[in-house]
Design an enzyme around this catalytic site. Sequence first.
Site, PDB file in Angstrom:
ATOM      1  N   ASP A  86      38.142  99.823  13.714  1.00  0.00           N
ATOM      2  CA  ASP A  86      37.884 100.890  12.751  1.00  0.00           C
ATOM      3  C   ASP A  86      36.431 101.353  12.910  1.00  0.00           C
ATOM      4  OD1 ASP A  86      37.744 102.293   9.973  1.00  0.00           O
ATOM      5  OD2 ASP A  86      39.846 101.718  10.142  1.00  0.00           O
ATOM      6  N   ASP A  87      35.845 101.892  11.861  1.00  0.00           N
ATOM      7  CA  ASP A  87      34.516 102.512  11.936  1.00  0.00           C
ATOM      8  C   ASP A  87      33.446 101.497  12.350  1.00  0.00           C
ATOM      9  OD1 ASP A  87      32.537 104.469  11.724  1.00  0.00           O
ATOM     10  OD2 ASP A  87      32.989 104.976   9.633  1.00  0.00           O
ATOM     11  N   LYS A 162      42.938 106.451  15.362  1.00  0.00           N
ATOM     12  CA  LYS A 162      42.873 106.732  13.921  1.00  0.00           C
ATOM     13  C   LYS A 162      41.781 107.764  13.718  1.00  0.00           C
ATOM     14  CE  LYS A 162      41.628 104.696   9.445  1.00  0.00           C
ATOM     15  NZ  LYS A 162      41.317 103.456   8.681  1.00  0.00           N
ATOM     16  N   ASP A 164      39.771 109.825  11.063  1.00  0.00           N
ATOM     17  CA  ASP A 164      39.424 109.928   9.640  1.00  0.00           C
ATOM     18  C   ASP A 164      38.976 111.358   9.316  1.00  0.00           C
ATOM     19  OD1 ASP A 164      38.993 109.039   7.055  1.00  0.00           O
ATOM     20  OD2 ASP A 164      37.889 107.254   7.679  1.00  0.00           O
ATOM     21  N   SER A 196      44.269 111.291   8.750  1.00  0.00           N
ATOM     22  CA  SER A 196      43.879 111.119   7.348  1.00  0.00           C
ATOM     23  C   SER A 196      43.890 112.448   6.596  1.00  0.00           C
ATOM     24  CB  SER A 196      42.481 110.499   7.268  1.00  0.00           C
ATOM     25  OG  SER A 196      42.467 109.253   7.902  1.00  0.00           O
ATOM     26  N   ARG A 221      47.724 109.047   6.363  1.00  0.00           N
ATOM     27  CA  ARG A 221      47.354 108.458   5.080  1.00  0.00           C
ATOM     28  C   ARG A 221      47.532 109.500   3.984  1.00  0.00           C
ATOM     29  NH1 ARG A 221      43.466 104.721   4.952  1.00  0.00           N
ATOM     30  NH2 ARG A 221      43.533 105.225   2.747  1.00  0.00           N
ATOM     31  N   ASP A 225      41.982 104.502   0.202  1.00  0.00           N
ATOM     32  CA  ASP A 225      41.884 103.220   0.918  1.00  0.00           C
ATOM     33  C   ASP A 225      42.350 102.053   0.053  1.00  0.00           C
ATOM     34  OD1 ASP A 225      40.711 104.550   3.000  1.00  0.00           O
ATOM     35  OD2 ASP A 225      38.733 103.636   2.768  1.00  0.00           O
TER      36      ASP A 225
END
Length: 386
Positions: A86-87, A162, A164, A196, A221, A225
């Site tokens: 992830d980030d 992914k 965002d 997202s 999403r 979160d």
Amino acid sequence: MPTLFKMSLKICALLLITLSIRTDALENGLARTPPMGWMSWQRFRCVTDCVNYPDDCISDKLFRTMADHMVSEGYADVGYEYLIIDDCWLERNRDANGKLQPDGSRFPHGILDLSNYIHSKGLKFGLYEDYGNYTCAGYPGVLGHLEEDAKTFAEWEVDYVKLDGCYAELKDMDIGYPAFGRYLNQTGRPMIYSCSWPVYQNFSGIRPNYTAIIETCNLWRNYGDIQDSWDSVLSIVEFYALTQDEIVEYAGPGHWNDPDMLIIGDFGLSKEQSKSQMALWAIMASPLIMSNDLRTVEPDFKAILQNRKVIAINQDPLGIQGKRKLKANNIDVWVRPISPIVNGKYSYAVVIFSRRTDGTPYMISVKLSDLGMDNEAGYDFEPMSG
Ligand SMILES: *[C@@H]1O[C@H](CO)[C@@H](O)[C@H](O)[C@H]1NC(C)=O
Ligand SMILES: *[C@@H]1O[C@H](CO)[C@@H](O)[C@H](O)[C@H]1NC(C)=O
Ligand SMILES: *[C@@H]1O[C@H](CO)[C@@H](O)[C@H](O)[C@H]1NC(C)=O
Ligand SMILES: *[C@@H]1O[C@H](CO)[C@@H](O)[C@H](O)[C@H]1NC(C)=O
């Protein structure tokens, strides 16, 4: 203490019928069932201090260790496949040629080397980016570099992206997310595309265009979160129950609503609450992406994450997302049509989900016909373990 009962109702004889498939959805051949894997965010967040937290910081070492445990602890055997960064993996700036680069001290061997390692374990590799100017944690986003970043991801042999939505204009997402998806497609490398887009729009009062979203994304999403708490799980479940008539129809092979990560094995959920998250994620045809520390998940929690029967419900090939059918006395009944289909009738998975806190068994009676089950020959009953 919330308790959970699970049952599945099944018809014995097998008969296959042809199902029509939506023709207007993204068809990149991927995510035919909800993706399963592990992602760093919920458990490891943006810990970048490897001096004080050498075992927990977002680093090459963390992901190699998690890849090792996904295999050695049996998660890969039951279907967990994608290992997703992830980030907080990036340098603060692109390199002199404008290319994305990982943090040099935390990822000293580069991303391709890590990707190769993950592939060598028989797993697939996922990487995070953000559609806007910056990622949510302030690292470079893809805006202004869509094509070259898609190519970089392909070069690094990424299997799952992914994307965002921080630091982006909401009105641009309807154009930007599909544009990045086209660049991913043009690389020729099949990559699951996790968006997202709808959650950012919904939270700003814009109605997400799910027709466009399923043309572009393999999963998306819809809501905020997940946090490491039961309250967070409950608020997510309630969102999906309240919006089910708008969003459930968009789920199916290749394209899934994503209520966010499994937090089973972390600090926030009891064993019974963990069973509830697993059962509800199965009934909602949700991606099963764990975010926990695979080095320390206790056996009871590991058994919940590795429950093959519950995973089989989640991975049912028909890919129909379940719905909450009844709600009374603080007990929900959720129902999901599953295979096999016999004489034109579905089989069903059922979750009876109690939010009650009175601590003793509570009797409810439910008519199968109220759950949509109307097979005149009746149903076989198969309880799930646990
Ligand atoms: C992104 O950066 C560009 C160039 O600096 C700027 O024009 C634009 O307003 C920024 N977008 C957002 C959403 O901050
Ligand atoms: C690109 O899109 C086409 C048309 O939808 C599809 O057939 C193909 O599999 C996609 N390729 C990749 C690599 O995603
Ligand atoms: C956003 O989600 C809420 C549920 O929390 C729903 O009631 C609402 O209709 C959605 N708003 C838009 C604009 O889609
Ligand atoms: C939603 O997306 C579809 C498919 O891209 C498009 O045809 C339609 O016009 C869009 N609807 C709205 C309200 O923008």
